[in-house]
Write a protein that holds these residues in place. Structure first.
Motif, PDB file in Angstrom:
ATOM      1  N   HIS A  80      35.024 -27.914 -87.687  1.00  0.00           N
ATOM      2  CA  HIS A  80      36.452 -28.165 -87.880  1.00  0.00           C
ATOM      3  C   HIS A  80      37.179 -28.166 -86.542  1.00  0.00           C
ATOM      4  O   HIS A  80      37.989 -29.050 -86.254  1.00  0.00           O
ATOM      5  N   TRP A  81      36.883 -27.194 -85.689  1.00  0.00           N
ATOM      6  CA  TRP A  81      37.552 -27.088 -84.399  1.00  0.00           C
ATOM      7  C   TRP A  81      37.210 -28.291 -83.520  1.00  0.00           C
ATOM      8  O   TRP A  81      38.085 -28.964 -82.976  1.00  0.00           O
ATOM      9  N   VAL A  82      35.889 -28.560 -83.407  1.00  0.00           N
ATOM     10  CA  VAL A  82      35.441 -29.585 -82.460  1.00  0.00           C
ATOM     11  C   VAL A  82      35.856 -30.981 -82.918  1.00  0.00           C
ATOM     12  O   VAL A  82      36.262 -31.811 -82.107  1.00  0.00           O
ATOM     13  N   ARG A  83      35.764 -31.211 -84.221  1.00  0.00           N
ATOM     14  CA  ARG A  83      35.974 -32.583 -84.689  1.00  0.00           C
ATOM     15  C   ARG A  83      37.401 -32.883 -85.118  1.00  0.00           C
ATOM     16  O   ARG A  83      37.799 -34.031 -85.140  1.00  0.00           O
ATOM     17  N   LEU A  84      38.157 -31.870 -85.491  1.00  0.00           N
ATOM     18  CA  LEU A  84      39.506 -32.155 -85.966  1.00  0.00           C
ATOM     19  C   LEU A  84      40.597 -31.443 -85.162  1.00  0.00           C
ATOM     20  O   LEU A  84      41.486 -32.078 -84.606  1.00  0.00           O
ATOM     21  N   ILE A  85      40.524 -30.107 -85.063  1.00  0.00           N
ATOM     22  CA  ILE A  85      41.674 -29.377 -84.506  1.00  0.00           C
ATOM     23  C   ILE A  85      41.867 -29.677 -83.012  1.00  0.00           C
ATOM     24  O   ILE A  85      42.949 -30.078 -82.587  1.00  0.00           O
ATOM     25  N   LYS A  90      44.932 -32.151 -78.567  1.00  0.00           N
ATOM     26  CA  LYS A  90      44.911 -32.919 -77.314  1.00  0.00           C
ATOM     27  C   LYS A  90      45.701 -34.213 -77.421  1.00  0.00           C
ATOM     28  O   LYS A  90      46.158 -34.736 -76.414  1.00  0.00           O
ATOM     29  N   ARG A  91      45.833 -34.735 -78.643  1.00  0.00           N
ATOM     30  CA  ARG A  91      46.673 -35.936 -78.841  1.00  0.00           C
ATOM     31  C   ARG A  91      48.148 -35.564 -78.954  1.00  0.00           C
ATOM     32  O   ARG A  91      48.991 -36.412 -79.193  1.00  0.00           O
ATOM     33  N   GLY A  92      48.437 -34.278 -78.850  1.00  0.00           N
ATOM     34  CA  GLY A  92      49.832 -33.839 -78.897  1.00  0.00           C
ATOM     35  C   GLY A  92      50.325 -33.456 -80.273  1.00  0.00           C
ATOM     36  O   GLY A  92      51.505 -33.187 -80.464  1.00  0.00           O
ATOM     37  N   HIS A  93      49.424 -33.455 -81.267  1.00  0.00           N
ATOM     38  CA  HIS A  93      49.847 -33.054 -82.612  1.00  0.00           C
ATOM     39  C   HIS A  93      49.995 -31.543 -82.721  1.00  0.00           C
ATOM     40  O   HIS A  93      49.275 -30.800 -82.069  1.00  0.00           O
ATOM     41  N   TRP A  94      50.906 -31.127 -83.583  1.00  0.00           N
ATOM     42  CA  TRP A  94      50.888 -29.750 -84.034  1.00  0.00           C
ATOM     43  C   TRP A  94      49.873 -29.683 -85.175  1.00  0.00           C
ATOM     44  O   TRP A  94      49.874 -30.557 -86.072  1.00  0.00           O
ATOM     45  N   VAL A  95      49.006 -28.698 -85.146  1.00  0.00           N
ATOM     46  CA  VAL A  95      48.033 -28.518 -86.225  1.00  0.00           C
ATOM     47  C   VAL A  95      48.466 -27.325 -87.054  1.00  0.00           C
ATOM     48  O   VAL A  95      48.690 -26.228 -86.526  1.00  0.00           O
TER      49      VAL A  95
END
Ligand code: TMP
Length: 219
Positions: A80-85, A90-95
């Motif tokens: 989950h961390w490596v592939r999504l969060i 890094k794209r600037g999204h709030w997760v």
């Protein structure tokens, strides 16, 4: 953790605290404020982690012994961390994640007796110093939360009830575990009373976001 642009917010709490509703409402409020948001959950959030979720949340309460359960959660969390969060941050999204590693410290650590130092070491090995910027703990007596899940489960006919079917003692220990964690890390974890109505809790959530992360969020 240096090259991160978005913010990472997790929601935590026992069963039936209303996390998923509050995650949805917060995401809407942030998007209205022009923030790009990725909503996710644990266990799950990436295809592989969602497969592992199925193993964890269905079946008999005794299906896994506690250490295996913690290892499954960390296999899911790494994916989950490596592939999504991390890519989203890094794209600037709030997760905004419905649960993260605090759930393991409390459910597997306090609730199921896995050694805390071992869990900390596992986290360090698998993820390093990764932690949410802010964690909102939705606090509620276990009996009230469990009663809410009963109504919800009947309505949705879900089979994701493995943890809900653990004993009341177990669920009461979770509440103590979460409030203990919050007391130990008041800079990151904010405890909110989840016994009120949805709108009242949502207001408290936004207030915490404003105070801790974003002073300019519109009222
Ligand atoms: P949910 O009901 O909030 O979607 O979460 C699924 C279940 O998984 C919930 O009963 C709590 C449990 N869980 C753990 O036991 N340890 C964990 O680390 C996580 C993330 C969830």
């Amino acid at each position: 953790m240096n090259v991160r642009y978005g913010r990472f917010v997790s929601f935590e709490g026992g069963e039936g605290a209303g996390k998923s509703t509050q995650v949805r409402l917060l995401a809407t409020a942030l998007r209205e404020a022009g923030i790009r948001v990725t909503v996710t959950r644990e266990p799950g959030g990436s295809p592989g982690a969602e497969d592992i979720r199925g193993l964890l949340v269905t079946g008999e309460p005794s299906r896994w012994e506690p250490v295996s359960e913690a290892l499954l959660l960390y296999a899911a969390r790494r994916d989950h961390w490596v592939r999504l969060i991390e890519p989203a941050l890094k794209r600037g999204h709030w997760v905004i994640s419905d649960r993260f590693a605090d759930s393991t410290l409390v459910y597997q650590g306090v609730g199921r007796g896995v050694d805390r130092a071992w869990l900390d070491e596992l986290h360090q090995l698998v993820l390093g110093d990764v932690a949410p910027d802010l964690t909102l703990l939705l606090d509620l007596p276990a009996e009230i939360g469990l009663a809410r899940t009963l109504t919800r489960d009947q309505a949705s006919a879900t089979d994701e009830t493995r943890f809900e079917r653990m004993t009341l003692d177990f669920h009461q220990s979770l509440r103590r575990g979460f409030t203990g964690l919050a007391a130990g890390d008041p800079a990151r974890i904010v405890t909110l009373d989840a016994s009120g109505g949805v709108d009242e809790v949502a207001k408290a959530v936004l207030e915490s976001i404003r105070t801790k992360l974003l002073k300019e969020l519109p009222g």
